[in-house]
Design a protein around this motif. Structure first.
Motif, PDB file in Angstrom:
ATOM      1  N   SER A 242     130.075   5.486  92.199  1.00 41.99           N
ATOM      2  CA  SER A 242     128.860   6.192  91.797  1.00 41.99           C
ATOM      3  C   SER A 242     128.737   6.221  90.283  1.00 41.99           C
ATOM      4  O   SER A 242     127.665   5.930  89.733  1.00 41.99           O
ATOM      5  N   ALA A 243     129.816   6.540  89.599  1.00 38.09           N
ATOM      6  CA  ALA A 243     129.798   6.572  88.134  1.00 38.09           C
ATOM      7  C   ALA A 243     129.559   5.182  87.555  1.00 38.09           C
ATOM      8  O   ALA A 243     128.800   5.024  86.589  1.00 38.09           O
ATOM      9  N   GLN A 244     130.183   4.173  88.150  1.00 37.57           N
ATOM     10  CA  GLN A 244     130.006   2.803  87.664  1.00 37.57           C
ATOM     11  C   GLN A 244     128.556   2.349  87.824  1.00 37.57           C
ATOM     12  O   GLN A 244     128.003   1.709  86.929  1.00 37.57           O
ATOM     13  N   CYS A 245     127.966   2.660  88.953  1.00 32.47           N
ATOM     14  CA  CYS A 245     126.563   2.282  89.186  1.00 32.47           C
ATOM     15  C   CYS A 245     125.633   2.999  88.211  1.00 32.47           C
ATOM     16  O   CYS A 245     124.726   2.387  87.631  1.00 32.47           O
ATOM     17  N   THR A 246     125.859   4.283  88.015  1.00 37.82           N
ATOM     18  CA  THR A 246     125.037   5.065  87.094  1.00 37.82           C
ATOM     19  C   THR A 246     125.175   4.533  85.672  1.00 37.82           C
ATOM     20  O   THR A 246     124.174   4.369  84.963  1.00 37.82           O
ATOM     21  N   GLU A 247     126.404   4.240  85.264  1.00 34.79           N
ATOM     22  CA  GLU A 247     126.660   3.734  83.910  1.00 34.79           C
ATOM     23  C   GLU A 247     125.931   2.415  83.656  1.00 34.79           C
ATOM     24  O   GLU A 247     125.563   2.112  82.529  1.00 34.79           O
TER      25      GLU A 247
ATOM     26  N   PRO B 148     125.356  11.287  95.775  1.00 35.87           N
ATOM     27  CA  PRO B 148     126.766  10.981  95.517  1.00 35.87           C
ATOM     28  C   PRO B 148     127.554  10.756  96.802  1.00 35.87           C
ATOM     29  O   PRO B 148     127.299  11.417  97.816  1.00 35.87           O
ATOM     30  N   PRO B 149     128.512   9.834  96.795  1.00 34.88           N
ATOM     31  CA  PRO B 149     129.304   9.554  97.986  1.00 34.88           C
ATOM     32  C   PRO B 149     130.144  10.743  98.450  1.00 34.88           C
ATOM     33  O   PRO B 149     130.597  10.767  99.578  1.00 34.88           O
TER      34      PRO B 149
END
Length: 146
Positions: A98-103, A111-112
Motif C-alpha cells: 500500500s505504501a509503495q503504491c501510494t509513493e 488499505p490491505p
C-alpha cells in the motif's frame, strides 16, 4: 538483475558478449534509481556496478535481437518473476504494498489492513500480480524502452 558472477555465467551460457553501456544510459542516474528503490541494499563499487550494468545491457540487446520473444526472453522473464515474487509476497503480507503504491502515485483505495488474508491469499495475489506485470514489463520497459 542478479550478481555479476551469476550474470556472467548466464551470459556465457547464452553466447552473449558483454558490452559497454549504451551512451544514453547514465550510470549515475541508474545508481540514484537503485538508491531510491532499494536504499537498504549494499551498494556495489563503481567498477562492479559498471560491470553489472554492461551485463544487463548485453542481456537486453540479446533479447532485442530475438524480437523480445523466444526462449532467451522467456527465461529472463522467469528469472525476473522469480526474483520479484518473494518481494511482492512480503510487501503484500506486511501491507508495505500500500505504501509503495501510494509513493508511486497509484494509491490503493482501501488499505490491505482491512482484510484478514491467509498466507495462501497473499501467495495468490503475488502470483496474479506477476502474471499481469511480466507481459507489461516486457512490452513497456523492454520493447518500448521505458
Amino acid at each position: 538483475m542478479a550478481g555479476h558472477a551469476e550474470e556472467s555465467a548466464w551470459l556465457e551460457s547464452e553466447g552473449v558478449d558483454q558490452v559497454e553501456p549504451l551512451a544514453t544510459i547514465s550510470p549515475d542516474l541508474l545508481q540514484q534509481v537503485e538508491n531510491y528503490l532499494a536504499p537498504q541494499a549494499q551498494q556495489a563499487g563503481r567498477d562492479e556496478y559498471r560491470r553489472r550494468l554492461a551485463a544487463d545491457i548485453a542481456v537486453v540487446r540479446a533479447i532485442r535481437a530475438d524480437g523480445y520473444t523466444g526462449e532467451r526472453a522467456d527465461r529472463l522473464m522467469q528469472r525476473l518473476a522469480a526474483y520479484g515474487w518473494p518481494v511482492l509476497h512480503h510487501w503484500i503480507k506486511t501491507g508495505e504494498i500500500s505504501a509503495q503504491c501510494t509513493e508511486r502515485g497509484r494509491p490503493i483505495s482501501f488499505p490491505p489492513a482491512h482484510f484478514q488474508w491467509t498466507g495462501e491469499e497473499h501467495s495468490t495475489l503475488a502470483t496474479e500480480t506477476l502474471l499481469a506485470a511480466v507481459p507489461f514489463f516486457r512490452r513497456y520497459a523492454l520493447q518500448q524502452g521505458h
